[in-house]
Motif scaffolding. Structure first.
Motif, PDB file in Angstrom:
ATOM      1  N   GLU A  80      -9.192  -1.137   0.392  1.00  0.00           N
ATOM      2  CA  GLU A  80      -7.741  -1.180   0.199  1.00  0.00           C
ATOM      3  C   GLU A  80      -7.398  -1.883  -1.108  1.00  0.00           C
ATOM      4  O   GLU A  80      -6.481  -1.478  -1.817  1.00  0.00           O
ATOM      5  N   ALA A  83      -7.562   0.400  -4.009  1.00  0.00           N
ATOM      6  CA  ALA A  83      -6.688   1.565  -3.996  1.00  0.00           C
ATOM      7  C   ALA A  83      -5.762   1.675  -5.199  1.00  0.00           C
ATOM      8  O   ALA A  83      -5.552   2.769  -5.703  1.00  0.00           O
ATOM      9  N   ARG A  89       2.134   5.556  -7.289  1.00  0.00           N
ATOM     10  CA  ARG A  89       3.319   6.369  -7.554  1.00  0.00           C
ATOM     11  C   ARG A  89       3.845   6.041  -8.943  1.00  0.00           C
ATOM     12  O   ARG A  89       3.879   4.886  -9.348  1.00  0.00           O
ATOM     13  N   ASN A 220      -0.832   1.528  -1.196  1.00  0.00           N
ATOM     14  CA  ASN A 220      -0.151   2.811  -1.370  1.00  0.00           C
ATOM     15  C   ASN A 220       1.330   2.653  -1.690  1.00  0.00           C
ATOM     16  O   ASN A 220       2.031   3.642  -1.902  1.00  0.00           O
ATOM     17  N   LYS A 221       1.826   1.417  -1.730  1.00  0.00           N
ATOM     18  CA  LYS A 221       3.218   1.165  -2.112  1.00  0.00           C
ATOM     19  C   LYS A 221       3.345   0.718  -3.568  1.00  0.00           C
ATOM     20  O   LYS A 221       4.454   0.573  -4.083  1.00  0.00           O
TER      21      LYS A 221
END
Length: 319
Positions: A80, A83, A89, A220-221
């Protein structure tokens, strides 16, 4: 006595690893050789800061309720932590609600920052080189930046000051961090340490992110801010204390902040599709040079869309 060559090589490698670990700041450890992305919480000044903090009290009150305390720790696997190196994004710097703030209150004291640099010529020279301006142009450059608060955990190139030079390193700044952004919406200064900032660079593999993750940290944020397609005259921010939307003119003067209608919610006819991270074909890593920014309004004074950021009360980091 002659020292075996193999022993000398081992000593040099260990010394390099220890030096890198010492430069990482508290709670950060290097466990593998390779590029790192350091996690930096709101109040963490990081290694070798340029100046004292210029973040004002309003920056703390503007921090979102999620993530929680910067000192909180959450079990996060090595996969994680790595990542953010693989995907992030990418959002245009002109995206309404990308940043937060309190109306008529700056989260960073620009004049204090100018004073710090004016008092130390070597630091001013190093800062100016990292920012891409001349030392004499620093006051005008800094006054032309806009104080805001990060609405999401954001990947950047941060800088430390050592040996009269600015040394860049990759970092993820926690949502709630006070920064100064340019007229393309890109973070350029971190107020907690006075460091110049730049867009992140593609990584070449090796170790992933290192540090103490804060409560609510989710790889992922993490976002990357791409320069807006054109210079803007204002930035639409979400009011940290209410559900209002604020138009803030570009520059350090926040006295002209005023309320504007909310952007059109995602899913309506005027909304673009959700932004998707782009990757370098060579490395598979997010690259600000290769990214296609999310659609942004041509005139940010009247926002027309807000991909994934339509509600200032929930924020882009909420599940």
């Amino acid at each position: 006595m002659r020292i075996p060559t193999g022993t000398m090589v081992t000593v040099c490698v260990l010394s390099a690893l220890l030096l890198a670990a010492g430069c990482a700041g508290s709670g950060v450890r290097q466990t593998r050789v390779g590029e790192l992305v350091f996690l930096q919480a709101v109040g963490d000044r990081g290694p070798d800061p340029f100046t004292g903090s210029t973040a004002t009290g309003s920056a703390a009150t503007a921090a979102p309720t999620r993530p929680a305390s910067p000192r909180s720790t959450v079990p996060v696997s090595a996969a994680e932590l790595a990542a953010p190196l693989r995907a992030a994004r990418t959002l245009s710097g002109a995206t309404p609600g990308l940043y937060r703030g309190t109306p008529h209150v700056a989260g960073c004291d620009v004049e204090r920052h100018i004073g710090y640099l004016a008092a130390d010529r070597a630091k001013a020279d190093a800062f100016a080189r990292a920012a891409g301006v001349t030392r004499s142009a620093l006051p005008e450059y800094l006054r032309g930046l806009t104080p805001v608060v990060l609405g999401s955990d954001t990947r950047v190139t941060n800088h430390s000051y050592r040996n009269r030079r600015a040394t860049g390193y990759q970092a993820v700044l926690q949502a709630g961090t006070a920064v100064l952004v340019d007229d393309r919406g890109v973070p350029r200064v971190r107020c907690a340490c006075g460091n110049p900032l730049g867009p992140p660079t593609p990584t070449r593999g090796g170790a992933g992110a290192r540090g103490t993750p804060w409560a609510g940290y989710r790889p992922n944020k993490v976002i990357v801010v791409a320069p807006a397609p054109r210079a803007v005259t204002s930035i639409t921010i979400a009011d940290s204390g209410s559900s209002a939307w604020i138009e803030r003119r570009v520059g350090h003067d926040v006295r002209r902040d005023h309320v504007v209608p909310p952007p059109v919610r995602a899913g309506t006819s005027a909304s673009p599709t959700a932004p998707v991270a782009t990757r370098s074909p060579a490395t598979g890593q997010p690259s600000p040079h290769d990214s296609r920014p999310a659609a942004a309004p041509a005139r940010t004074g009247t926002p027309t869309s807000s991909p994934d950021l339509s509600s200032p009360s929930s924020g882009p980091d909420d599940d």
